[in-house]
Design a protein around this motif. Structure first.
Motif, PDB file in Angstrom:
ATOM      1  N   SER A  63      34.011  15.194  47.521  1.00  0.00           N
ATOM      2  CA  SER A  63      34.390  14.113  46.474  1.00  0.00           C
ATOM      3  C   SER A  63      34.985  13.562  46.393  1.00  0.00           C
ATOM      4  CB  SER A  63      35.773  15.669  45.903  1.00  0.00           C
ATOM      5  OG  SER A  63      35.142  17.048  45.981  1.00  0.00           O
ATOM      6  N   PRO A  64      33.593  12.661  46.023  1.00  0.00           N
ATOM      7  CA  PRO A  64      34.134  10.987  46.458  1.00  0.00           C
ATOM      8  C   PRO A  64      33.962  10.657  45.158  1.00  0.00           C
ATOM      9  CG  PRO A  64      32.050  11.032  46.730  1.00  0.00           C
ATOM     10  CD  PRO A  64      32.201  12.798  47.077  1.00  0.00           C
ATOM     11  N   ASP A  65      35.300   9.003  44.550  1.00  0.00           N
ATOM     12  CA  ASP A  65      35.498   9.276  43.168  1.00  0.00           C
ATOM     13  C   ASP A  65      34.942   8.153  42.786  1.00  0.00           C
ATOM     14  OD1 ASP A  65      37.211   7.515  44.478  1.00  0.00           O
ATOM     15  OD2 ASP A  65      38.920   8.229  43.602  1.00  0.00           O
ATOM     16  N   SER A  66      33.733   7.929  42.993  1.00  0.00           N
ATOM     17  CA  SER A  66      33.170   5.982  43.469  1.00  0.00           C
ATOM     18  C   SER A  66      34.359   5.128  42.648  1.00  0.00           C
ATOM     19  CB  SER A  66      32.058   6.485  42.529  1.00  0.00           C
ATOM     20  OG  SER A  66      31.239   7.604  42.333  1.00  0.00           O
ATOM     21  N   ARG A  67      36.079   4.622  43.707  1.00  0.00           N
ATOM     22  CA  ARG A  67      36.236   3.632  43.313  1.00  0.00           C
ATOM     23  C   ARG A  67      36.575   3.664  44.218  1.00  0.00           C
ATOM     24  NH1 ARG A  67      39.938   6.654  39.279  1.00  0.00           N
ATOM     25  NH2 ARG A  67      41.743   6.471  41.561  1.00  0.00           N
ATOM     26  N   VAL A  68      37.070   2.170  44.540  1.00  0.00           N
ATOM     27  CA  VAL A  68      38.218   1.265  45.217  1.00  0.00           C
ATOM     28  C   VAL A  68      39.393   1.145  44.759  1.00  0.00           C
ATOM     29  CG1 VAL A  68      38.461  -0.231  47.103  1.00  0.00           C
ATOM     30  CG2 VAL A  68      35.822   0.670  46.216  1.00  0.00           C
ATOM     31  N   ASP A  69      40.495   1.294  44.861  1.00  0.00           N
ATOM     32  CA  ASP A  69      42.367   0.973  45.123  1.00  0.00           C
ATOM     33  C   ASP A  69      42.849   0.287  45.449  1.00  0.00           C
ATOM     34  OD1 ASP A  69      41.468   2.839  42.468  1.00  0.00           O
ATOM     35  OD2 ASP A  69      42.384   5.034  43.550  1.00  0.00           O
ATOM     36  N   PRO A  70      43.228  -0.602  45.486  1.00  0.00           N
ATOM     37  CA  PRO A  70      44.267  -1.874  45.709  1.00  0.00           C
ATOM     38  C   PRO A  70      45.032  -1.201  47.167  1.00  0.00           C
ATOM     39  CG  PRO A  70      44.288  -2.729  43.786  1.00  0.00           C
ATOM     40  CD  PRO A  70      43.608  -1.207  43.317  1.00  0.00           C
ATOM     41  N   GLY A  71      44.980  -1.194  48.155  1.00  0.00           N
ATOM     42  CA  GLY A  71      45.708  -0.323  49.501  1.00  0.00           C
ATOM     43  C   GLY A  71      45.471   0.759  49.257  1.00  0.00           C
ATOM     44  N   GLY A  72      44.283   1.144  48.439  1.00  0.00           N
ATOM     45  CA  GLY A  72      43.677   2.936  49.267  1.00  0.00           C
ATOM     46  C   GLY A  72      42.714   3.255  50.476  1.00  0.00           C
ATOM     47  N   LYS A  73      42.334   4.284  50.469  1.00  0.00           N
ATOM     48  CA  LYS A  73      42.075   4.901  51.639  1.00  0.00           C
ATOM     49  C   LYS A  73      40.351   4.160  52.114  1.00  0.00           C
ATOM     50  CE  LYS A  73      40.283   8.706  54.533  1.00  0.00           C
ATOM     51  NZ  LYS A  73      40.712   9.669  54.486  1.00  0.00           N
ATOM     52  N   THR A  74      39.718   3.658  50.873  1.00  0.00           N
ATOM     53  CA  THR A  74      37.930   3.154  51.045  1.00  0.00           C
ATOM     54  C   THR A  74      38.589   2.122  51.688  1.00  0.00           C
ATOM     55  OG1 THR A  74      37.750   5.015  48.987  1.00  0.00           O
ATOM     56  CG2 THR A  74      36.003   2.843  49.565  1.00  0.00           C
ATOM     57  N   PHE A  75      39.529   0.987  50.527  1.00  0.00           N
ATOM     58  CA  PHE A  75      39.565  -0.011  50.475  1.00  0.00           C
ATOM     59  C   PHE A  75      39.990  -0.591  52.501  1.00  0.00           C
ATOM     60  CE2 PHE A  75      41.488  -4.153  51.080  1.00  0.00           C
ATOM     61  CZ  PHE A  75      40.673  -5.156  50.772  1.00  0.00           C
ATOM     62  N   LEU A  76      41.425   0.024  52.512  1.00  0.00           N
ATOM     63  CA  LEU A  76      41.211   0.079  53.978  1.00  0.00           C
ATOM     64  C   LEU A  76      40.340  -0.039  54.937  1.00  0.00           C
ATOM     65  CD1 LEU A  76      44.942   1.597  53.961  1.00  0.00           C
ATOM     66  CD2 LEU A  76      44.415  -0.568  53.664  1.00  0.00           C
ATOM     67  N   HIS A  77      39.355   0.754  54.390  1.00  0.00           N
ATOM     68  CA  HIS A  77      38.651   1.684  55.673  1.00  0.00           C
ATOM     69  C   HIS A  77      37.423  -0.164  55.702  1.00  0.00           C
ATOM     70  CE1 HIS A  77      35.209   2.770  57.718  1.00  0.00           C
ATOM     71  NE2 HIS A  77      35.754   3.689  57.992  1.00  0.00           N
ATOM     72  N   MET A  78      37.311  -0.550  54.428  1.00  0.00           N
ATOM     73  CA  MET A  78      36.041  -1.546  53.939  1.00  0.00           C
ATOM     74  C   MET A  78      36.713  -2.679  55.362  1.00  0.00           C
ATOM     75  SD  MET A  78      35.107  -1.248  49.986  1.00  0.00           S
ATOM     76  CE  MET A  78      34.080   0.267  50.248  1.00  0.00           C
ATOM     77  N   ALA A  79      38.402  -2.764  54.618  1.00  0.00           N
ATOM     78  CA  ALA A  79      38.733  -4.135  55.544  1.00  0.00           C
ATOM     79  C   ALA A  79      38.540  -4.510  56.995  1.00  0.00           C
ATOM     80  CB  ALA A  79      40.234  -4.317  54.999  1.00  0.00           C
ATOM     81  N   ASN A  80      38.527  -3.389  57.214  1.00  0.00           N
ATOM     82  CA  ASN A  80      38.641  -3.052  58.893  1.00  0.00           C
ATOM     83  C   ASN A  80      37.564  -2.273  59.444  1.00  0.00           C
ATOM     84  OD1 ASN A  80      41.529  -3.460  58.935  1.00  0.00           O
ATOM     85  ND2 ASN A  80      42.167  -1.390  58.958  1.00  0.00           N
ATOM     86  N   ASN A  81      36.163  -2.673  58.689  1.00  0.00           N
ATOM     87  CA  ASN A  81      35.102  -2.327  59.034  1.00  0.00           C
ATOM     88  C   ASN A  81      34.155  -2.911  58.185  1.00  0.00           C
ATOM     89  OD1 ASN A  81      34.922   0.089  60.985  1.00  0.00           O
ATOM     90  ND2 ASN A  81      36.318   0.992  59.381  1.00  0.00           N
ATOM     91  N   PRO A  82      34.762  -4.117  59.260  1.00  0.00           N
ATOM     92  CA  PRO A  82      33.072  -5.626  58.771  1.00  0.00           C
ATOM     93  C   PRO A  82      32.083  -5.403  59.119  1.00  0.00           C
ATOM     94  CG  PRO A  82      34.722  -6.600  60.532  1.00  0.00           C
ATOM     95  CD  PRO A  82      35.166  -5.366  59.955  1.00  0.00           C
ATOM     96  N   ALA A  83      30.961  -5.915  59.334  1.00  0.00           N
ATOM     97  CA  ALA A  83      29.917  -6.358  59.716  1.00  0.00           C
ATOM     98  C   ALA A  83      29.451  -5.281  61.156  1.00  0.00           C
ATOM     99  CB  ALA A  83      28.875  -7.481  59.146  1.00  0.00           C
ATOM    100  N   PRO A  84      28.782  -4.760  61.343  1.00  0.00           N
ATOM    101  CA  PRO A  84      28.487  -4.627  62.885  1.00  0.00           C
ATOM    102  C   PRO A  84      28.784  -5.504  64.118  1.00  0.00           C
ATOM    103  CG  PRO A  84      27.333  -3.147  61.698  1.00  0.00           C
ATOM    104  CD  PRO A  84      27.494  -3.972  60.626  1.00  0.00           C
ATOM    105  N   ALA A  85      28.922  -5.028  64.827  1.00  0.00           N
ATOM    106  CA  ALA A  85      28.970  -6.282  65.552  1.00  0.00           C
ATOM    107  C   ALA A  85      27.705  -6.617  66.017  1.00  0.00           C
ATOM    108  CB  ALA A  85      29.460  -5.212  67.781  1.00  0.00           C
ATOM    109  N   GLY A  86      27.088  -7.674  66.544  1.00  0.00           N
ATOM    110  CA  GLY A  86      26.126  -7.828  67.031  1.00  0.00           C
ATOM    111  C   GLY A  86      24.833  -8.886  65.858  1.00  0.00           C
ATOM    112  N   VAL A  87      25.706  -8.288  64.869  1.00  0.00           N
ATOM    113  CA  VAL A  87      24.095  -8.559  63.146  1.00  0.00           C
ATOM    114  C   VAL A  87      24.579  -9.863  63.221  1.00  0.00           C
ATOM    115  CG1 VAL A  87      24.178  -5.838  62.398  1.00  0.00           C
ATOM    116  CG2 VAL A  87      26.113  -7.781  61.681  1.00  0.00           C
TER     117      VAL A  87
END
Length: 259
Positions: A63-87
């Motif tokens: 049930s995605p909420d389509s929102r990114v909150d400061p320090g939230g699970k979605t933002f932390l995942h984005m911050a820790n997973n930048p562009a795939p390696a080698g691109v």
């Protein structure tokens, strides 16, 4: 690197925060099956949909909420997973080898560099695709994977036979476009700027340096040394240099000239 307030459905959606989220999503659009987002700070339906899709694919939210909150699970995942390696940003050319059919037949061929009449003339065209932007740490970087496309702009005087020697000479001019665009691609891959405007300024500067200034210097020196292909000794020297340059994907010089 963080956002000051929520971005997405029901979020505050400040321009700066929205741009950051758009740039963090863009390296993953292929995996998400969505189009690149314009990094424009406008949290419209495409950006909200991108956030939702990110949550579905990477966070497995039912049930995605389509929102990114400061320090939230979605933002932390984005911050820790930048562009795939080698691109990276890379360069490709079509065709690889010139043939007679790639030349436009014209009554007169003029070399614009020195105004001389020639049997043939070859330049190149290129396109750098807009793949949005991505975040690397706290800086913006060019969207990847990306590819600079290179193709020939070639002319031959009507009645002139494109024999092996003339084709080899023109091939060199075309190959200069490829190796310089390849060097430019390397620089675009590592380019960073704190703002989108700064990244665009870097693009303009790098294109001017590589495509305009360095190409002109190499092409001019080549034609002077080879006397437009008439000097077999220097023609062979420069062709050998080009063969070695193409064989080295990280080459940044040819014959002492920077690419």
């Amino acid at each position: 690197m963080s956002i000051t307030a929520s971005v997405g459905l029901g979020g505050k959606n400040t321009v700066a925060d929205t741009r950051l989220i758009q740039a963090m999503i863009n390296p993953h659009t292929a995996a998400l099956g969505i189009d690149l987002l314009d990094v424009d700070g406008d949290c419209g339906p495409l950006t909200r949909g991108g956030i939702k899709r990110y949550q579905q694919v990477f966070l497995k939210m039912t049930s995605p909420d389509s929102r990114v909150d400061p320090g939230g699970k979605t933002f932390l995942h984005m911050a820790n997973n930048p562009a795939p390696a080698g691109v990276v940003v890379s360069a490709m050319r079509l065709p690889v080898k010139l043939k007679a059919g790639d030349f436009l037949q014209v009554p007169v061929v003029i070399d614009p560099a020195d105004g001389t009449v020639q049997d043939a003339y070859t330049a190149f065209e290129y396109e750098i695709f807009d793949k949005g932007a991505r975040m690397v740490g706290t800086d913006y970087a060019f969207g990847v994977p990306n590819e600079i496309e290179v193709w020939p702009n070639a002319q031959v005087r009507i009645g002139v036979t494109l024999d092996a020697g003339l084709l080899a000479h023109e091939q060199f001019h075309y190959d200069v476009g490829f190796v310089v665009c390849r060097a430019l691609a390397h620089q675009l891959t590592i380019a960073r700027a704190p703002t989108i405007g700064g990244l665009v300024t870097q693009l303009t500067s790098l294109v001017d340096l590589h495509i305009k200034r360095r190409v002109k210097l190499i092409q001019r020196r080549y034609d002077i040394d080879t006397q437009h292909g008439a000097n077999a000794k220097y023609q062979r020297i420069w062709l050998d240099r080009m063969t070695a340059c193409i064989a080295n994907p990280t080459a940044n010089q040819i014959g002492g000239f920077w690419l």
